[in-house]
Design an enzyme around this catalytic site. Structure first.
Site, PDB file in Angstrom:
ATOM      1  CG  HIS A  59      -1.818   1.156   1.354  1.00 13.32           C
ATOM      2  ND1 HIS A  59      -3.155   1.082   1.049  1.00 13.32           N
ATOM      3  CD2 HIS A  59      -1.594   2.435   1.725  1.00 13.32           C
ATOM      4  CE1 HIS A  59      -3.714   2.278   1.226  1.00 13.32           C
ATOM      5  NE2 HIS A  59      -2.790   3.111   1.646  1.00 13.32           N
ATOM      6  CD  GLU A  60       1.534   3.583   3.658  1.00 12.52           C
ATOM      7  OE1 GLU A  60       1.702   4.643   3.020  1.00 12.52           O
ATOM      8  OE2 GLU A  60       0.499   3.335   4.305  1.00 12.52           O
ATOM      9  CG  HIS A 116       0.144   6.163  -0.801  1.00 10.83           C
ATOM     10  ND1 HIS A 116      -0.900   6.806  -1.432  1.00 10.83           N
ATOM     11  CD2 HIS A 116      -0.392   5.571   0.295  1.00 10.83           C
ATOM     12  CE1 HIS A 116      -2.018   6.614  -0.735  1.00 10.83           C
ATOM     13  NE2 HIS A 116      -1.741   5.862   0.314  1.00 10.83           N
ATOM     14  CG  HIS A 175       0.358   8.925  -7.080  1.00 12.39           C
ATOM     15  ND1 HIS A 175      -0.789   9.223  -6.393  1.00 12.39           N
ATOM     16  CD2 HIS A 175       0.187   9.468  -8.304  1.00 12.39           C
ATOM     17  CE1 HIS A 175      -1.613   9.909  -7.193  1.00 12.39           C
ATOM     18  NE2 HIS A 175      -1.039  10.060  -8.355  1.00 12.39           N
TER      19      HIS A 175
HETATM   20 ZN    ZN Z   1      -3.080   5.204   1.852  1.00 10.89          ZN
END
Ligand code: ZN
Length: 675
Positions: A465-466, A469, A472
């Site tokens: 998940h991290e 990010h 991105h």
């Molecule tokens: Zn998040």
């Protein structure tokens, strides 16, 4: 002074090793002065243009941003009393500075002039977005109102910030005021040893015998899940649900009513029908109608599944404990029991397949297969702690893309949880594409003398998940830094992170890295199937619960407050369609709903589900062509990851997917629709 302060000499990488805590305050003070001079220059222009006003405003305060990023990141990841003290001191300086900008009439005049002549500047879509963004930030703050109305708006804002603060203090006071003291272990069957241990420690600290449980999550949640004693579960659940709803100084009913009334007034003052309409102007969802349609649609699909799961759970509780009617304090307990019976998927069973170093290599390999990235660990980058790892990231053409910091293990100075953050945002100057410095910070268990750091499956998905990010941030390719990477509407920001989690449930991806740390044996297919099935357990009921909070939040922020008399009655009516167990009349959720009355989630709770719909729909595009399909990955990179917030998220999404997101992919993945 300046010469000796590494923050005030130009730096490319944060100069951690030369930093002393006493450097921060003078550096921030001076950076604020510099930013003020930059703003001043903008207002001195006779002829405001996009370049000399909007682009200049976007770049103003760059030094201040970089210095504050270092301070705030350190305050989260490696803090101490001095850093905390400094952060508290400089926070008002920063908000005063922001306020000065937002109420600078000359500056707004210049921005407005550019905005009104925008057609004459021949702007590209990114520049139009930037112009809109800056113009709106003034207007949404009342810049277009007359003096009286501006004064009214300030008054409302001040009252609201006091009330939100009070709301939070009351919830905290109520949470801390309550204790459940149990003397004998025999009454606490079912609770895991570590939960009992903390409860015994708490009692010991107060010179009491036995065990103390509180309304704080680490105590409350496992108690409701595991404690076999139904009477005690009821006592603790009722205490939890009474927070802010008792006849004492911490009652939040009037505060809730005042907050929604003031939010409504503010929205009206600014020309919006409701607070929700005001908030959603700057969201992908755009309007209360879209959000309500979205929630209603999911509701109609999830309700039958939820009812079925609830009936199964009721029958299970009847069979094992002769429970006639499941109550609020039974759900978590029997759900956990049933889940164990059905899946028996122990963390300890899976952990040997997920040593941290293999998982990192795995996520790097996946980023390589999808986006052509390679990660090289480098030692010559300054770090704030020796445990931090630093990498240089390149693309398939050996172009330098980013610096990546990874900080995995807990320490005394680190806060809980996991997050991604930046030390430098990506942006372009005339000469150069300035590359970002991205960091992820987690709290995974450390290696021991005999064992490497082994992750639970939950920690594996957290890392993915991290890292989503982080991608991105790393792949940002925009002109202006306030539009780069994760600087997007917040119902869009979880797409890259949640999307990447999907690879953790695919055998093809797991086989790249999920191998037993001793034998090297790949994770068995049956475990992967079980992980997926367990992830979908009670998905209907969980969905219904999330929807109930989203609907309640929307009800509070779309209704004319004049129509609201009793907080409890209003809430009960909003919950009615999603209710599975009996209402408890002495409990109220709204009076402790900090997300929407203290934090920034008002008219935003729906975003959790919204983001799931997006990530499931986006992953479907990958699944259709293979989870490592490079064409699909390229489309996601060029239309989403590189584009940040440069255009409306729905436009970007449609370019990637060819159509608007469809909730069916989520319903299928969650097992709520037959595939
Ligand atoms: Zn998040």
């Amino acid at each position: 002074m300046t010469q000796n302060n590494p923050l005030l000499n130009a730096f490319e990488m944060p100069p951690f090793s030369k930093l002393k805590t006493e450097h921060f305050k003078p550096a921030i003070k001076e950076a604020i002065e510099k930013a003020k001079r930059e703003i001043n220059e903008i207002t001195q222009q006779n002829n405001p243009t996009f370049e000399n006003t909007i682009a200049a405003l976007d770049h103003a305060g760059y030094d201040l941003e970089r210095i504050s990023q270092i301070l705030f990141n350190l305050n989260s990841a490696e803090t101490n009393e001095d850093i905390q003290q400094i952060t508290q001191e400089v926070s008002p300086w920063l908000s005063d500075f922001q306020n000065d900008i937002m109420t600078n009439a000359e500056l707004f005049e210049a921005v407005k002039q550019v905005y009104e002549q925008k057609d004459s500047f021949n702007l590209n879509p990114e520049q139009q977005t930037l112009l809109d963004k800056h113009y709106k930030s003034f207007v949404r703050n009342g810049a277009n109102l007359n003096k009286d109305k501006q004064a009214k708006l300030r008054e409302i804002d001040n009252k609201l910030s006091t009330l939100s603060l009070q709301f939070g203090q009351h919830v905290l006071a109520e949470t801390n005021a309550y204790q459940l003291h149990v003397e004998h272990k025999s009454e606490l069957k079912g609770l895991p040893e570590n939960v009992l241990e903390s409860a015994a420690d708490l009692a010991k600290n107060q010179d009491k015998k036995g065990y103390i449980f509180t309304l704080q999550y680490p105590s409350y949640v496992p108690f409701m899940k595991y404690c076999e004693n139904r009477k005690l579960r009821k006592i603790l659940a009722l205490a939890f649900g009474k927070r802010g709803f008792q006849n004492n100084d911490n009652n939040n009913e009037e505060i809730v009513k005042s907050i929604v009334k003031l939010r409504y007034e503010r929205a009206q003052l600014l020309g919006f029908k409701s607070h929700a309409e005001y908030i959603l102007e700057e969201r992908m969802a755009k309007s209360p109608k879209n959000v309500n349609d979205f929630l209603d649609d999911l509701f109609s699909k999830a309700k039958p599944a939820a009812q079925k799961e609830f009936d199964e759970l009721s029958q299970f509780a009847q069979e094992i404990d002769q429970i006639d009617q499941l109550q609020k304090w039974d759900i978590a307990f029997y759900a956990e029991k049933l889940k164990q019976q059905k899946f028996n998927l122990d963390d300890e069973l899976l952990k040997p397949y997920f040593p941290l170093n293999q998982v990192i290599d795995g996520v790097f390999l996946i980023a390589h297969k999808l986006y052509g990235l390679s990660f090289k660990e480098v030692e010559n980058i300054d770090k704030y702690h020796k445990d931090v790892k630093t990498y240089k990231v390149h693309d398939e053409h050996q172009n330098f893309k980013a610096i990546f910091y990874a900080d995995f293990h807990p320490r005394a100075g680190k806060r809980d949880g996991a997050w991604m953050t930046l030390y430098k945002n990506q942006f372009k100057t005339k000469a150069k594409n300035e590359r970002p410095q991205v960091s992820i910070v987690c709290n995974f268990s450390k290696p021991t003398k005999t064992q490497p750091s082994l992750l639970t499956f939950n920690e594996v998905t957290t890392l993915f998940h991290e890292f989503g990010h982080a991608l991105h941030g790393m792949l940002g390719n925009t002109q202006y830094r306030s539009l780069s990477g994760p600087s997007v509407y917040w119902d869009f920001v979880e797409l890259p992170s949640q999307l990447l989690e999907n690879w953790c449930y695919e055998k093809e991806a797991l086989d790249l890295f999920a191998k037993h740390y001793k034998s090297g044996e790949p994770i068995p297919a049956k475990y992967v199937e079980q992980i997926k099935a367990a992830a979908n357990f009670n998905e209907g009921m969980q969905t219904l619960r999330q929807l109930s909070f989203g609907l309640l939040d929307m009800a509070w922020h779309t209704t004319n407050p004049k129509e609201i008399e009793s907080v409890k009655d209003f809430e009960k009516a909003a919950f009615e369609p999603t209710r599975l167990v009996d209402d408890v009349k002495e409990n109220c959720m709204s009076t402790a709903f900090s997300h929407i009355f203290q934090g920034g989630y008002s008219a935003g709770y729906y975003s959790y589900k919204w983001a799931e719909v997006l990530d499931a729909d986006a992953f479907e595009a990958f699944k259709n062509k293979g989870i490592f399909d490079t064409e699909t990955a390229k489309a996601f990179k060029t239309h989403i990851l590189e584009k940040g917030g440069t255009e409306e998220p729905m436009i970007l999404y449609k370019r990637f997917r060819g159509q608007e997101p469809n909730p069916e992919a989520l319903l299928k993945r969650a097992g709520l629709l037959k595939p």
